[in-house]
Design a protein around this motif. Structure first.
Motif, PDB file in Angstrom:
ATOM      1  N   UNK A  12       8.858   5.860  -9.207  1.00  0.00           N
ATOM      2  CA  UNK A  12       8.098   5.855  -7.959  1.00  0.00           C
ATOM      3  C   UNK A  12       8.969   6.323  -6.803  1.00  0.00           C
ATOM      4  N   UNK A  13       8.481   7.347  -6.095  1.00  0.00           N
ATOM      5  CA  UNK A  13       9.129   7.794  -4.863  1.00  0.00           C
ATOM      6  C   UNK A  13       8.435   7.224  -3.638  1.00  0.00           C
ATOM      7  N   UNK A  14       7.112   7.017  -3.752  1.00  0.00           N
ATOM      8  CA  UNK A  14       6.325   6.501  -2.631  1.00  0.00           C
ATOM      9  C   UNK A  14       5.336   5.468  -3.156  1.00  0.00           C
ATOM     10  N   UNK A  15       5.270   4.338  -2.461  1.00  0.00           N
ATOM     11  CA  UNK A  15       4.283   3.305  -2.761  1.00  0.00           C
ATOM     12  C   UNK A  15       3.464   3.066  -1.499  1.00  0.00           C
ATOM     13  N   UNK A  16       2.136   3.266  -1.591  1.00  0.00           N
ATOM     14  CA  UNK A  16       1.251   3.090  -0.439  1.00  0.00           C
ATOM     15  C   UNK A  16       0.320   1.924  -0.717  1.00  0.00           C
ATOM     16  N   UNK A  17       0.397   0.913   0.114  1.00  0.00           N
ATOM     17  CA  UNK A  17      -0.529  -0.217   0.051  1.00  0.00           C
ATOM     18  C   UNK A  17      -1.629   0.052   1.076  1.00  0.00           C
ATOM     19  N   UNK A  18      -2.666   0.807   0.652  1.00  0.00           N
ATOM     20  CA  UNK A  18      -3.663   1.272   1.626  1.00  0.00           C
ATOM     21  C   UNK A  18      -4.572   0.126   2.065  1.00  0.00           C
ATOM     22  N   UNK A  19      -5.473   0.436   2.987  1.00  0.00           N
ATOM     23  CA  UNK A  19      -6.297  -0.597   3.619  1.00  0.00           C
ATOM     24  C   UNK A  19      -7.272  -1.257   2.665  1.00  0.00           C
ATOM     25  N   UNK A  20      -7.519  -0.623   1.505  1.00  0.00           N
ATOM     26  CA  UNK A  20      -8.457  -1.212   0.545  1.00  0.00           C
ATOM     27  C   UNK A  20      -7.765  -2.121  -0.468  1.00  0.00           C
ATOM     28  N   UNK A  21      -6.440  -2.121  -0.512  1.00  0.00           N
ATOM     29  CA  UNK A  21      -5.711  -2.934  -1.491  1.00  0.00           C
ATOM     30  C   UNK A  21      -5.790  -4.409  -1.112  1.00  0.00           C
ATOM     31  N   UNK A  22      -6.212  -5.276  -2.063  1.00  0.00           N
ATOM     32  CA  UNK A  22      -6.337  -6.701  -1.752  1.00  0.00           C
ATOM     33  C   UNK A  22      -4.979  -7.413  -1.771  1.00  0.00           C
ATOM     34  N   UNK A  23      -4.977  -8.606  -1.225  1.00  0.00           N
ATOM     35  CA  UNK A  23      -3.776  -9.433  -1.165  1.00  0.00           C
ATOM     36  C   UNK A  23      -3.257  -9.745  -2.568  1.00  0.00           C
ATOM     37  N   UNK A  24      -4.174 -10.000  -3.521  1.00  0.00           N
ATOM     38  CA  UNK A  24      -3.774 -10.332  -4.895  1.00  0.00           C
ATOM     39  C   UNK A  24      -2.992  -9.189  -5.526  1.00  0.00           C
ATOM     40  N   UNK A  25      -3.376  -7.948  -5.239  1.00  0.00           N
ATOM     41  CA  UNK A  25      -2.653  -6.803  -5.790  1.00  0.00           C
ATOM     42  C   UNK A  25      -1.210  -6.770  -5.278  1.00  0.00           C
ATOM     43  N   UNK A  26      -1.046  -7.052  -3.999  1.00  0.00           N
ATOM     44  CA  UNK A  26       0.303  -7.087  -3.432  1.00  0.00           C
ATOM     45  C   UNK A  26       1.139  -8.191  -4.066  1.00  0.00           C
ATOM     46  N   UNK A  27       0.520  -9.346  -4.325  1.00  0.00           N
ATOM     47  CA  UNK A  27       1.234 -10.448  -4.964  1.00  0.00           C
ATOM     48  C   UNK A  27       1.721 -10.057  -6.363  1.00  0.00           C
TER      49      UNK A  27
END
Length: 304
Positions: A12-27
């Protein structure tokens, strides 16, 4: 994810947590990245994490970036936010960059470009890290013991000859509140009191004086008393306030002798020793007292 990356022979060179990504995905992603062995399998050496914050309830995205900052933190890693505002809207873009010597210049150029294209106001906020990484660093030369010329030092060490022994002692009265609380004779100093202490101290050490001590009273509010004997001398100086200094010199190295003299001042007053310097005096630029240079007497040489 790991299988897909390995299949595509990439990281991975770039990781984008866009506005549609839920909190659970980030966890979930943080749990994976928190293991150090996974980080080497997922991310390239120079990768970027972006997380836009559009709504107030999206503030957790800032914490997601801060966790990356904590996991990969070094002088070179960067954590910053770019805030874009219009009359009705505010958007914050959080950024984490692992290693990029040009990050500061690039983020400034991108911010200016977006401002010009969209006619909005943007400013860089909370910029941390980003120190340049030098690739030209090389280890300094490691010097060996044999690289130093010790001849001059050794000659000086062997030429030392101790003749005398000087001790300089500084004493101060205890703090003002303590003196006020006690209000005893111990709290008061005067020329007469200093002379009385001097005479008692001399009687204590039983020195055979070659002449009577001489007192000088023309030194402001204080006084100075000096005495000499065949194998030494002592000078006591009182500044007229709360400070007493003793300069003691003898041809004999006897610390108990000095301590006995000083003890009369500390026992009969509220004076306490705040500084004590022991200095050898003699020939050959002497710096070592005889007790510390027994190697010379035993012909074993210095420790170095």
């Amino acid at each position: 994810m790991k299988n897909n990356l390995q299949k595509n022979e990439g990281l991975l060179d770039v990781l984008v947590l866009d506005s549609s990504a839920p909190y659970a995905m980030a966890q979930i992603f943080h749990t994976i990245a928190a293991r150090s062995k996974n980080r080497g399998l997922l991310f390239s050496d120079n990768f970027l994490v972006l997380a836009p914050i559009v709504e107030p309830e999206d503030n957790w995205r800032r914490g997601f970036l801060n966790k990356f900052w904590a996991m990969f933190r070094s002088d070179a890693t960067v954590r910053s936010d770019i805030i874009f505002t219009t009359e009705k809207k505010r958007v914050e873009v959080g950024i984490f960059s692992s290693v990029d010597n040009m990050y500061n210049h690039q983020v400034l150029d991108v911010t200016r470009s977006i401002q010009g294209r969209l006619n909005i106001t943007g400013h860089i906020h909370n910029l941390k890290g980003g120190l340049p990484v030098s690739t030209d660093y090389s280890l300094p030369n490691i010097s060996l013991y044999s690289d130093y010329d010790l001849l001059e030092s050794y000659s000086q060490w062997t030429s030392q000859t101790q003749v005398g022994f000087q001790t300089i002692i500084q004493m101060e009265m205890q703090d003002r509140h303590q003196r006020i609380r006690l209000k005893t004779e111990k709290t008061r100093l005067s020329r007469e009191k200093i002379r009385s202490l001097f005479d008692k101290a001399f009687a204590e050490v039983k020195v055979k004086r070659s002449m009577e001590p001489h007192q000088f009273n023309d030194l402001g509010d204080g006084c100075s008393i000096a005495a000499f004997w065949p194998r030494g001398s002592v000078v006591v100086l009182w500044d007229g306030g709360s400070h007493v200094g003793i300069n003691w010199f003898t041809l004999d190295e006897d610390d108990e002798f000095t301590s006995s003299f000083v003890g009369q001042f500390t026992r009969l007053t509220l004076l306490k020793v705040v500084l004590r310097d022991v200095i050898p005096r003699g020939l050959g630029r002497i710096v070592s007292i005889s007790a510390d240079s027994k190697q010379k007497q035993n012909n074993t040489g210095p420790a170095w």
